[in-house]
Write an enzyme that holds these catalytic residues in place. Structure first.
Site, PDB file in Angstrom:
ATOM      1  N   ARG A 198     -11.454  -1.933  18.589  1.00 46.09           N
ATOM      2  CA  ARG A 198     -12.357  -3.021  18.115  1.00 46.09           C
ATOM      3  C   ARG A 198     -13.429  -3.340  19.175  1.00 46.09           C
ATOM      4  O   ARG A 198     -13.322  -2.875  20.309  1.00 46.09           O
ATOM      5  CB  ARG A 198     -11.608  -4.019  18.179  1.00 46.09           C
ATOM      6  CG  ARG A 198     -12.007  -5.527  17.831  1.00 46.09           C
ATOM      7  CD  ARG A 198     -12.163  -5.277  16.186  1.00 46.09           C
ATOM      8  NE  ARG A 198     -10.793  -5.707  15.617  1.00 46.09           N
ATOM      9  CZ  ARG A 198     -10.735  -5.648  14.363  1.00 46.09           C
ATOM     10  NH1 ARG A 198     -11.459  -5.281  13.577  1.00 46.09           N
ATOM     11  NH2 ARG A 198      -9.405  -5.802  13.945  1.00 46.09           N
ATOM     12  N   CYS A 205      -9.719  -1.395   5.392  1.00 46.68           N
ATOM     13  CA  CYS A 205     -11.101  -0.961   5.375  1.00 46.68           C
ATOM     14  C   CYS A 205     -11.616   0.336   5.916  1.00 46.68           C
ATOM     15  O   CYS A 205     -12.360   0.885   5.318  1.00 46.68           O
ATOM     16  CB  CYS A 205     -11.809  -2.295   6.207  1.00 46.68           C
ATOM     17  SG  CYS A 205     -10.816  -2.738   7.614  1.00 46.68           S
ATOM     18  N   HIS A 210     -17.694  -1.329  10.026  1.00 50.53           N
ATOM     19  CA  HIS A 210     -17.085  -0.228  10.687  1.00 50.53           C
ATOM     20  C   HIS A 210     -17.948   1.012  10.847  1.00 50.53           C
ATOM     21  O   HIS A 210     -18.507   1.574   9.805  1.00 50.53           O
ATOM     22  CB  HIS A 210     -15.800   0.024  10.204  1.00 50.53           C
ATOM     23  CG  HIS A 210     -14.649  -1.241  10.302  1.00 50.53           C
ATOM     24  ND1 HIS A 210     -14.853  -2.082  11.147  1.00 50.53           N
ATOM     25  CD2 HIS A 210     -13.647  -1.373   9.559  1.00 50.53           C
ATOM     26  CE1 HIS A 210     -13.877  -3.132  10.911  1.00 50.53           C
ATOM     27  NE2 HIS A 210     -13.320  -2.722   9.706  1.00 50.53           N
ATOM     28  N   LYS A 268      -1.924   3.049   9.400  1.00 48.01           N
ATOM     29  CA  LYS A 268      -2.465   2.932   8.042  1.00 48.01           C
ATOM     30  C   LYS A 268      -3.595   3.916   7.696  1.00 48.01           C
ATOM     31  O   LYS A 268      -3.662   4.426   6.604  1.00 48.01           O
ATOM     32  CB  LYS A 268      -3.196   1.501   8.097  1.00 48.01           C
ATOM     33  CG  LYS A 268      -2.443   0.458   8.029  1.00 48.01           C
ATOM     34  CD  LYS A 268      -3.449  -0.959   8.007  1.00 48.01           C
ATOM     35  CE  LYS A 268      -3.087  -1.929   8.572  1.00 48.01           C
ATOM     36  NZ  LYS A 268      -3.935  -3.219   8.916  1.00 48.01           N
ATOM     37  N   ARG A 281       0.765  -1.174   0.131  1.00 51.41           N
ATOM     38  CA  ARG A 281       0.160   0.161  -0.111  1.00 51.41           C
ATOM     39  C   ARG A 281       0.881   1.290   0.035  1.00 51.41           C
ATOM     40  O   ARG A 281       0.642   2.278  -0.597  1.00 51.41           O
ATOM     41  CB  ARG A 281      -0.809   0.009   1.150  1.00 51.41           C
ATOM     42  CG  ARG A 281      -2.073  -0.863   0.872  1.00 51.41           C
ATOM     43  CD  ARG A 281      -3.118  -0.989   2.377  1.00 51.41           C
ATOM     44  NE  ARG A 281      -4.027  -1.924   2.213  1.00 51.41           N
ATOM     45  CZ  ARG A 281      -4.566  -2.496   3.420  1.00 51.41           C
ATOM     46  NH1 ARG A 281      -4.017  -2.132   4.560  1.00 51.41           N
ATOM     47  NH2 ARG A 281      -5.338  -3.413   3.457  1.00 51.41           N
TER      48      ARG A 281
END
Lengths: 348, 348
Positions: free
Chosen positions: A245, A132, A252, A223, A103
């Site tokens: 989480r 994501c 999400h 990220k 990435r």
């Protein structure tokens, strides 16, 4: 490759949570598939999966698996991608990689079609699918940045366990049953499979997604920070993230604070841009309690935005609540979208 | 009232989630109680509760119930407080009110002892206990404001269902069982008991706590914004809040972004202040995955702080993760602390 209407596709990680979604989307969208090759680790090979009433036996992914493949969709973990994606490219395939392996590699486009579709054209064999939690956020931020400018993003996430793989969903289910039966909860996986300590996620919240970096941020947080800047071509954009989480299976959610550059922007202005943008469904009516939730967004392709509010102290500040299915737009659907753009624009 | 070592206490809302915690704390802390009167609605009156091996019959709360009472601890909803707190004051009691009824009333002190204990002295009969999510945040912010100055707070909350009462915990439990048994979830209460629509909270997240205000913020969010400024005597402080209900039973967690006024402040500086402050336990070591969670904070009095990070773009920006038991420090314990200060400082 030569131009043709249908292509040969390989799905690497076909038996995983995202791989299965990819296969389903290829079928549901009637994607122009000539042949479909399903690949996995040695352990999962031999399994039989169904695609358009055909039974396909999953094969072990090897370098030679990619002979004759036009597009290889990788979703089997970073180490598999690092090893096999170059092999696929060597054999003429274009790779869409759904791991973090490439990435941030400079000449690898990191793409969310609603945001930077044109970057796909610059690929040198590999296109990376973002994280994501990043994908759904940039889909919502892009039309706002285009219209009002964007100087700052502060996000706190509310992330589903399925982002950590199908086994994390099983763990949440098992722990929930244990707790409700007044048994001790067994934690073997979350917050991070390979990390030293594990904590129960059922009826709890874990402020750790992926491993900690030297700077005190988790890899998931970094990220979000780095990928957002790369996808939006905005190295100067200030982005901060806290990733948590939570005990739900799918989607999400994100509480996002932004600062725009223009003066005099209103909530109505934001609504108008969000409503007109592709891939976004605006669900925002406090008077009738309309807002997206993880359950309401699950199974859907779009990014849902609600709770749009102007900051009470900062004229250029706004708050948004962004929700999307982490396995669809956050992974499988974005991957298939990129593959579709490759074909449609003859970028293979 | 005349000075004496033990006082007559009334608990209004004695059979509720917070009332029961108050009674337990009065017993556990060996609070100087002369007589304890337990009051409730007519419906719950007649119940028998135990205090220090004594059985006490719960009586219906009426104006005359407060004759001879020194301190009345109210936790039975805003309408009960509005009606009966003035009656208690009229009869010579000092009221510590755990509802939102008087929090923003100008001459009613709004108190978190670790932050503004001295405001108790100014009371005119009623002292308000702040909202649960506000309390734990200001406990952590106070030492940082004192040492480094504080210009800005942006908080996203992760709140337990017990903040909506014991019946909300029952609803989460029932819905969780329904979901795990593949039955449809029945939603009758959350997000807000009196509101028009109800949504499942099990395996979900609801970005609504309390009712929506005209400005698009929920009342919970406005409580955090307004109460923080009042408690900290900082009308100029910029505070923004997004409040989210989550599927766990106990403890609220908060992702908090702050901006300090001083230059050159480090994470170590913040750790030092937090570690030295009363009522705070610092749990922050990424290298060994040490951070607080709702489960780890449940049943404890303190406010737990972890995930302290410097913002990567803003020299004066920091991120914190603040967790505390919403029924203890967020309600019952803070109430009893105020009552204790009333006695100890002869502020009755």
């Amino acid at each position: 490759m030569t131009e043709k209407s249908a292509v040969n596709i390989a799905v690497v990680g076909a038996t995983g949570a995202v791989g299965e979604k990819i296969i389903k989307i290829l079928e549901d969208k009637d994607f122009p598939v000539d042949t479909l090759k399903l690949l996995s680790s040695k352990r999962s090979s031999g399994k039989e999966l169904t695609f358009k009433n055909q039974t396909i036996v999953v094969e072990e992914a090897k370098p030679e698996s990619f002979e004759g493949i036009d597009i290889a969709l990788f979703s089997a973990g970073g180490s598999v991608s690092k090893q096999l994606a170059p092999e696929a490219v060597k054999r003429g395939a274009v790779v869409v990689d759904n791991t973090s392996a490439f990435r941030m590699t400079e000449d690898v486009p990191l793409v969310v079609p609603e945001v930077n579709k044109e970057d796909i054209a610059k690929h040198k064999g590999i296109i990376a699918n973002p994280n994501c939690s990043t994908i759904q956020m940039v889909v919502a931020l892009k039309p706002l940045k285009d219209k009002f400018g964007l100087s700052r993003v502060i996000v706190s996430t509310y992330q589903a366990v399925s982002g950590a793989g199908a086994s994390a969903s099983t763990e949440l289910e098992e722990q929930s049953k244990q707790f409700l039966n007044k048994q001790e909860m067994e934690a073997n996986l979350l917050p991070v499979k390979g990390d030293k300590k594990h904590f129960p996620i059922a009826f709890n919240a874990l402020p750790q997604i992926d491993v900690f970096q030297e700077n005190g941020y988790t890899f998931e947080e970094m990220k979000m920070i780095n990928e957002t800047k790369k996808i939006m071509h905005a190295p100067e954009l200030s982005v901060a993230a806290t990733c948590v989480r939570l005990p739900f299976f799918t989607s999400h959610a994100e509480s996002v604070y932004i600062e725009v550059e223009k003066n005099g922007v209103t909530v109505e202005d934001l609504w108008n841009e969000l409503d007109a943008a592709g891939g976004i469904i605006l669900q925002d009516d406090p008077s009738t309690q309309v807002y997206p939730t993880p359950l309401s967004a699950a199974g859907k392709e779009e990014v849902f935005v609600g709770r749009v509010r102007k900051d009470l102290d900062n004229e250029k500040g706004f708050h948004l609540w962004i929700v999307s299915d982490n396995l669809l737009k956050g992974a499988a659907w974005n991957t298939v979208q990129i593959a579709g753009e490759l074909i449609q624009n003859k970028w293979l």
